[in-house]
Write an enzyme that holds these catalytic residues in place. Structure first.
Site, mmCIF file in Angstrom:
data_model
loop_
_atom_site.group_PDB
_atom_site.id
_atom_site.type_symbol
_atom_site.label_atom_id
_atom_site.label_comp_id
_atom_site.label_asym_id
_atom_site.label_seq_id
_atom_site.Cartn_x
_atom_site.Cartn_y
_atom_site.Cartn_z
ATOM 1 N N TYR A 127 61.331 33.890 175.865
ATOM 2 C CA TYR A 127 60.127 33.259 175.307
ATOM 3 C C TYR A 127 59.527 32.427 176.430
ATOM 4 O O TYR A 127 59.799 32.682 177.613
ATOM 5 C CB TYR A 127 60.583 32.455 174.068
ATOM 6 C CG TYR A 127 59.485 31.913 173.209
ATOM 7 C CD1 TYR A 127 58.565 32.748 172.597
ATOM 8 C CD2 TYR A 127 59.376 30.540 172.975
ATOM 9 C CE1 TYR A 127 57.557 32.232 171.796
ATOM 10 C CE2 TYR A 127 58.371 30.020 172.162
ATOM 11 C CZ TYR A 127 57.463 30.872 171.587
ATOM 12 O OH TYR A 127 56.463 30.364 170.799
ATOM 13 N N ARG A 180 44.273 36.381 175.956
ATOM 14 C CA ARG A 180 44.564 34.998 176.379
ATOM 15 C C ARG A 180 46.063 34.807 176.256
ATOM 16 O O ARG A 180 46.534 34.300 175.263
ATOM 17 C CB ARG A 180 43.773 34.013 175.519
ATOM 18 C CG ARG A 180 43.755 32.596 175.955
ATOM 19 C CD ARG A 180 45.074 31.850 175.762
ATOM 20 N NE ARG A 180 45.301 31.322 174.446
ATOM 21 C CZ ARG A 180 46.525 31.221 173.890
ATOM 22 N NH1 ARG A 180 47.612 31.641 174.508
ATOM 23 N NH2 ARG A 180 46.668 30.728 172.682
ATOM 24 N N LYS A 198 57.941 36.922 170.729
ATOM 25 C CA LYS A 198 57.777 36.237 169.433
ATOM 26 C C LYS A 198 58.674 36.899 168.388
ATOM 27 O O LYS A 198 59.286 36.228 167.563
ATOM 28 C CB LYS A 198 56.311 36.308 168.977
ATOM 29 C CG LYS A 198 55.356 35.487 169.833
ATOM 30 C CD LYS A 198 55.192 34.062 169.309
ATOM 31 C CE LYS A 198 54.332 33.229 170.239
ATOM 32 N NZ LYS A 198 54.242 31.811 169.857
ATOM 33 N N GLU A 269 48.315 36.909 167.706
ATOM 34 C CA GLU A 269 48.852 36.068 168.776
ATOM 35 C C GLU A 269 48.054 36.230 170.058
ATOM 36 O O GLU A 269 47.783 37.354 170.505
ATOM 37 C CB GLU A 269 50.313 36.481 169.030
ATOM 38 C CG GLU A 269 51.104 35.512 169.871
ATOM 39 C CD GLU A 269 51.359 34.161 169.186
ATOM 40 O OE1 GLU A 269 51.819 34.144 168.036
ATOM 41 O OE2 GLU A 269 51.084 33.127 169.826
ATOM 42 N N ASP A 270 47.697 35.134 170.644
ATOM 43 C CA ASP A 270 47.086 35.099 171.976
ATOM 44 C C ASP A 270 45.834 35.961 172.112
ATOM 45 O O ASP A 270 45.671 36.731 173.065
ATOM 46 C CB ASP A 270 48.139 35.439 173.044
ATOM 47 C CG ASP A 270 49.145 34.294 173.208
ATOM 48 O OD1 ASP A 270 49.132 33.370 172.372
ATOM 49 O OD2 ASP A 270 49.939 34.324 174.157
ATOM 50 N N ASP A 292 48.812 32.546 164.764
ATOM 51 C CA ASP A 292 49.831 31.585 165.175
ATOM 52 C C ASP A 292 49.256 30.489 166.067
ATOM 53 O O ASP A 292 49.617 29.320 165.949
ATOM 54 C CB ASP A 292 50.925 32.362 165.921
ATOM 55 C CG ASP A 292 52.071 31.480 166.346
ATOM 56 O OD1 ASP A 292 52.431 30.577 165.580
ATOM 57 O OD2 ASP A 292 52.613 31.714 167.442
ATOM 58 N N ASP A 293 48.341 30.850 166.961
ATOM 59 C CA ASP A 293 47.804 29.861 167.909
ATOM 60 C C ASP A 293 46.946 28.822 167.203
ATOM 61 O O ASP A 293 46.959 27.644 167.568
ATOM 62 C CB ASP A 293 47.000 30.566 169.009
ATOM 63 C CG ASP A 293 47.890 31.509 169.781
ATOM 64 O OD1 ASP A 293 48.800 31.031 170.460
ATOM 65 O OD2 ASP A 293 47.721 32.736 169.656
ATOM 66 N N ASN A 443 51.161 26.203 177.880
ATOM 67 C CA ASN A 443 52.221 27.069 178.413
ATOM 68 C C ASN A 443 51.663 28.032 179.447
ATOM 69 O O ASN A 443 50.476 28.309 179.430
ATOM 70 C CB ASN A 443 52.817 27.890 177.260
ATOM 71 C CG ASN A 443 53.450 27.013 176.201
ATOM 72 O OD1 ASN A 443 54.194 26.117 176.499
ATOM 73 N ND2 ASN A 443 53.140 27.291 174.954
ATOM 74 N N ASN A 488 56.310 23.279 170.186
ATOM 75 C CA ASN A 488 55.948 24.693 170.312
ATOM 76 C C ASN A 488 55.920 25.314 168.920
ATOM 77 O O ASN A 488 56.788 25.004 168.088
ATOM 78 C CB ASN A 488 56.981 25.413 171.191
ATOM 79 C CG ASN A 488 56.523 26.801 171.567
ATOM 80 O OD1 ASN A 488 56.424 27.680 170.717
ATOM 81 N ND2 ASN A 488 56.222 26.994 172.838
#
Ligand SMILES: NC(=O)C1=CN([C@@H]2O[C@H](COP(=O)(O)OP(=O)(O)OC[C@H]3O[C@@H](n4cnc5c(N)ncnc54)[C@H](O)[C@@H]3O)[C@@H](O)[C@H]2O)C=CC1
Ligand SMILES: CC(=O)C(=O)O
Ligand SMILES: [Mg+2]
Length: 601
Positions: A127, A180, A198, A269-270, A292-293, A443, A488
């Site tokens: 991770y 991203r 994840k 995610e991202d 999630d972000d 991160n 986190n």
């Protein structure tokens, strides 16, 4: 509402049990089983199974117990640590990732046992931060595929492609378009490492069966010129699709997933900010999904912010009086702001407009005010009216804002390493709080707004500190340590996913997410909080996830959304006590142990 309870300190290292687990059906025989990491036991196959499954002669004769295989793996891992001692961090981290990845490719049962029992040590490899390095170097590291890849070239084919996945049932999907990745920007198809990492956390923390997880890369191109020019790049060599073309790909993918696995939870995610917000709005009432972000990060940050109030020895209602500067107005920063403002409004009974007054938002152009042109619509509600700013102007820098506001909390989600420089950190010494908090949440490690050492050195030893990627605790001298929290979203997304899954709800509501955050906030004891410990140790993550999952499940039941899962219906769920719900969630967690394999033709 914010009860403070202490739960069992750790769910770590369950004993190697002697009870025989339920058998597992396998449709393969012989070498095909040895090459399937879901079923492979390597040298651990007992003789009866070797006979039954056509494995005799395909393995060395000696049978090695699971415990012995585990010890052998850990001993190779320790040798690797010794052999790479003194080499660069990058080489050491990638070597560690490789040895774990090879085990992952070979024998998932052993891999997940090693991960669960050593989660604190291995999480930084599978991770953040190492997963970022893996994504950056993905094309060179690539050996075999993991998960599924849907590209812009697959338009019109996704409904049939989804059936190429070999598992009959999928419970958890993590999806990215690679636009991203952490604070590393657009990494195109190389971003697949994030859903993989994840989902590893889902297996380790939430006990989702690894045969029921699916990492997905939605490759719609990349705007990263370096990757487009790289002859080894494995993704589509085209600029990212935009507008309706982009959305039509995501729509098609979501319909395909829903058609095959209507109950699967999809975690976005991202995604770059514009698509993160747009897709959340587009799908959250139609599918069981969350971002999630935006939402996971918000819940974890809010739990930490409330912990900070407790750390100051103040009642939680004082959260409404805290001045909070948020640096980064992207999907994560705005997600935090949204949830924090709602919490203030709920706790103090004031309107959300009034609740906003204590928050200050800064992006790459400085303090965000109503005078800003071309402000992203998602940030507009948080733009300050310059009349209320007592001398601070549109675009004021971080240092100007910190000096003027003297905030209780400085929270970074900017993706920019070092923006909390010495000057900014020193200015935090003038905070109105006796225990100011610094959250450097970006991160991976290089992108953290400041290091833990700099925070304690410059802002003072009385601060509360949290970072998105792990740092060592800081030695303050005389045997004292500055505690480093890891703020986190890993503390919440596994429980949000598992609780939602077991609830059988058709969508994930704000109430379910709020319950997750409240549960995390109330997890720590007063004693821990006084030491500046806002989040539990990652060693306890399975226990945290059971509690969070149960909180999410109970919220779904309370909202009348829970339809149940796997033979447990809504009525049974409704009749469970709080403790029963936690045990029910815990009882649904998969745990890695070899089960007898039965061949089914
Ligand atoms: N700790 C955690 O659990 C999480 C951490 N993150 C981290 O947060 C970071 C940002 O993520 P997103 O919001 O999705 O990214 P984003 O790209 O949507 O937003 C970044 C924001 O930072 C601002 N910014 C850039 N340079 C700046 C500077 N020099 N000063 C002030 N603001 C600046 C940008 O204007 C933008 O508003 C990433 O590094 C990511 O890894 C994200 C989610 C969870
Ligand atoms: C932790 C996480 O989700 C991120 O940095 O994007
Ligand atoms: Mg993320």
């Amino acid at each position: 509402m914010w009860k403070v309870t202490r739960f069992a300190a750790s769910s770590r290292s369950r004993l190697f049990s002697t009870a025989i687990p339920a058998p597992c059906m396998v449709h393969k025989r012989g070498a095909d089983i040895l090459h399937d990491p879901w079923f492979n036991k390597d040298t651990g196959f007992p003789l009866t199974e070797r006979d039954r499954l056509g494995l005799r002669g395909l393995l060395p004769p000696r049978i090695i117990s699971f415990q012995e295989q585990y010890d052998r793996f850990m001993s190779s891992y320790r040798s690797l640590e010794k052999n790479t001692h003194g080499q660069s961090d990058k080489i050491v981290s990638l070597s560690k990732w490789r040895i774990l990845n090879r085990l992952h490719d070979r024998n998932e049962t052993l891999y997940y046992r090693a991960l669960i029992d050593n989660i604190k040590e291995f999480a930084p490899i599978i991770y953040t931060p190492t997963v970022g390095l893996v994504c950056q170097n993905y094309c060179g590291l690539y050996r075999r595929p993991r998960g599924m890849y849907f590209s812009a070239k697959d338009k019109g084919e996704m409904m049939s492609m989804i059936y190429n996945w070999p598992a009959p049932q999928v419970d958890m999907i993590v999806l990215t378009d690679g636009s991203r990745i952490l604070g590393l920007g657009d990494l195109g198809v190389q971003g697949i490492g994030i859903p993989v990492g994840k989902l590893d956390m889902y297996v380790a923390a939430a006990g989702i069966n690894p045969q029921r997880i699916l990492p997905i890369m939605l490759d719609v191109g990349t705007n990263n010129q370096k990757l487009l020019d790289d002859r080894l790049y494995l993704g589509l060599r085209q600029p990212r699709l935009e507008g309706e073309e982009y959305l039509s790909i995501v729509d098609e993918f979501m319909e395909a997933v829903h058609a095959r696995w209507p109950k699967a939870i999809v975690q976005f995610e991202d995604f770059q900010m514009k698509w993160a917000f747009e897709t959340l709005k587009r799908y959250r009432h139609k599918f069981c999904m969350f971002n999630d972000d935006i939402q996971g990060t918000a819940g974890v940050a809010l739990a930490g912010l409330l912990g900070t109030v407790r750390a100051q020895g103040r009642p939680l209602s004082d959260f409404a009086k805290q001045k909070i500067v948020i640096v980064g107005a992207g999907s994560a920063g705005l997600g935090v702001l949204n949830m924090a403002v709602q919490a203030v409004s709920r706790m103090s009974g004031c309107s959300e407009t009034a609740a906003k007054s204590q928050f200050f938002l800064i992006d790459k152009n400085g303090l965000v005010t109503t005078e800003r042109s071309n402000l992203d619509p998602a940030a507009v509600p948080f733009a300050k009216n310059p009349r209320d700013l007592e001398g601070l102007a549109e675009g004021a820098s971080i240092i100007e804002v910190v000096k003027k506001v003297k905030p209780h909390v400085l929270l970074g989600l900017s993706g920019v390493g070092g923006v909390f420089n010495e000057q900014v950190l020193k200015a935090m010494r003038e905070s109105v709080s006796t225990k100011p908090a610094i959250f450097a949440m970006s991160n991976p490690t290089m992108n953290a707004e400041c290091t833990a050492i700099d925070a304690f050195n410059h802002a003072g030893e009385n601060i509360v500190f949290a970072s998105g990627s792990p740092f060592e605790n800081v030695d303050l001298g005389n045997g004292r340590a500055g505690h480093v929290n890891q703020a986190n979203n890993m503390y919440l997304f596994p429980g949000i996913g598992l609780g939602s899954l077991l609830s059988g709800a058709h969508h994930i509501t704000d109430g379910m997410l709020q319950a997750a955050s409240e549960c995390l906030a109330s997890y720590m004891t007063e004693e821990d909080i006084q030491k500046g410990i806002l989040y539990p140790s990652i060693d306890c993550i399975r226990n945290v996830t059971a509690e969070v999952g149960a909180a999410v499940l109970r919220a779904a039941i309370a909202e009348g959304l829970a339809e149940g899962h796997g033979g447990v219906g809504s009525k049974e769920l409704e009749h469970m006590s709080e403790d029963d719900t936690v045990e029910y969630v815990r009882g649904n967690m998969w745990y890695p142990e070899y089960c007898p394999l039965v061949h089914e033709k």
